[in-house]
Design an enzyme around this catalytic site. Sequence first.
Site, PDB file in Angstrom:
ATOM      1  N   CYS A  39      26.294 -50.641 -14.485  1.00 30.58           N
ATOM      2  CA  CYS A  39      26.814 -51.990 -14.771  1.00 30.58           C
ATOM      3  C   CYS A  39      26.726 -52.858 -13.521  1.00 30.58           C
ATOM      4  O   CYS A  39      27.279 -53.948 -13.491  1.00 30.58           O
ATOM      5  CB  CYS A  39      28.244 -51.906 -15.292  1.00 30.58           C
ATOM      6  SG  CYS A  39      29.362 -51.059 -14.182  1.00 30.58           S
TER       7      CYS A  39
ATOM      8  N   CYS B  35      33.725 -66.595 -18.305  1.00 28.10           N
ATOM      9  CA  CYS B  35      32.293 -66.736 -18.597  1.00 28.10           C
ATOM     10  C   CYS B  35      31.657 -67.580 -17.503  1.00 28.10           C
ATOM     11  O   CYS B  35      32.290 -68.483 -16.970  1.00 28.10           O
ATOM     12  CB  CYS B  35      32.069 -67.455 -19.923  1.00 28.10           C
ATOM     13  SG  CYS B  35      32.632 -66.543 -21.366  1.00 28.10           S
TER      14      CYS B  35
END
Length: 466
Positions: A418, A91
């Site tokens: 994406c 993350c």
Amino acid sequence: MAKKKAKEKAPVKVNQIIEMEFTDLSHNGEGIGKYEGYTLFVSGVLPRERAKVKVTKVNKNYGFGRLIEILRKSPDRIEPRCSIYKQCGGCQLQHLSYQGQLEQKRKIVKDNLERIGKLTNVIIHPTLGMKNPWRYRNKSQVPFAERERGLIAGFYAKGTHDVIDMKECIIQQEKSDVMVQTVRRIASELGIPAYNEIEHRGILRHVVSRVAVNTGELMLILVTNGKDFLNKDKLVERIVKEIPNLTSLVQNINEERTNVILGFKSITLWGRDVIYDTIGNVKFAISPRSFYQVNPEQTKVLYEKALEYAELTGNENVIDAYCGIGTISLFLAQKAKHVYGVEIVPEAIKDAWNNARINGIKNVTFEVGAAEKVIPEWVEQGIKADVVVVDPPRKGCDEELLQTIIKLRPKRMIYVSCNPSTLARDLRVLEDGGFKTVEVQPVDMFPQTMHVETVCLLTSKIKGFE
Ligand code: SAH
């Protein structure tokens, strides 16, 4: 010589401590700011923040620094939830509020479209986000390593291949954490060695888990260096006993020296070869090696947007390039005359046909191959398309495919991407070929990370109205 001169121009030196303001985020989530006109990248800082930084690297046009202290906080800064956030590279945005993340993602799309695509007057909607942006991933891929006290299962420390032990990942389904920890414990007890990539020996490389969120089915894939190993039968027996809701246990063999997680050969050790999930009212079979979107809740949002942009009335021929297991194809087939899907992975096309069958959808055709080779053949055969959908991997569409679409001139085109930079590059080609980008919708498929998914509507410009 030139390099030396340029270096002399940088207003900072390595180890120097400076104070500076930040204005932007890089594609890795580092704060970007300028110090006396010189650009520095610093991890952990947000736009609108002021910070004390130690310079760690000085290149010709930009440098890097390490955060020492935040002197002025962004109103969007929050405490990261995950205890291993700083070490893990998974993350990048847990220190930014969710609203801030959504705004940042829209900005990334906008900046790419302007800078690379030279598209300045396109409608870019606010990013569609999740109500609860945690525990959303339906697939985890966890590397294994060996320590004195047994096996660990974790993640690679940022920028390395050093495995760090991890008990939970709060963007994964809880069931994934449980499955991985169970395999770790059992394999440890049975003395099954983890793979060591430096020495290229050992057995267990990765454990991949898939959770079909809407049906509750579970697939576990043991990626091993070699087919047979000591205690394999016991491992299978105990996994099946100790993960009672398992649907499918698969061994995937990967004997290559590679970073690619899955090898080509998969063997079902127990249970079914596939698991089933649903998106909307369509049911999908998912094989170990097939691509399936990782955020099921947002996938529905994405596909519904694609369906809305397609404006199908029932009379249209649709081409779905990069169709995977036929997800978008089958979603659109319910409202179209016929959908043609093409995909390069043979197992995925097998799943796609199977998916059409189990849903009783007959107005679809799937073909294995590269989109840039197969679609020109379809055009040769006289297949026409009113709507073309593309959903390519990160590297974007092949130039040959874009040229074929330009020749084919469908009324509407939907580009699902994406990667905003290859999207922008491809939109430029399509615009130059006579398409117009009408609107762009970012969808947050990957909360807490820098990844952005985008769906765009293009129409072929009508001659005489330009
Ligand atoms: N539309 C699908 C899959 C999108 S991911 C979905 O939403 O689920 C992109 C897919 O493109 C992957 O399945 C990958 O295997 C496939 N692919 C990659 N290169 C390709 C090519 N040159 N031609 C056709 N398919 C390709």
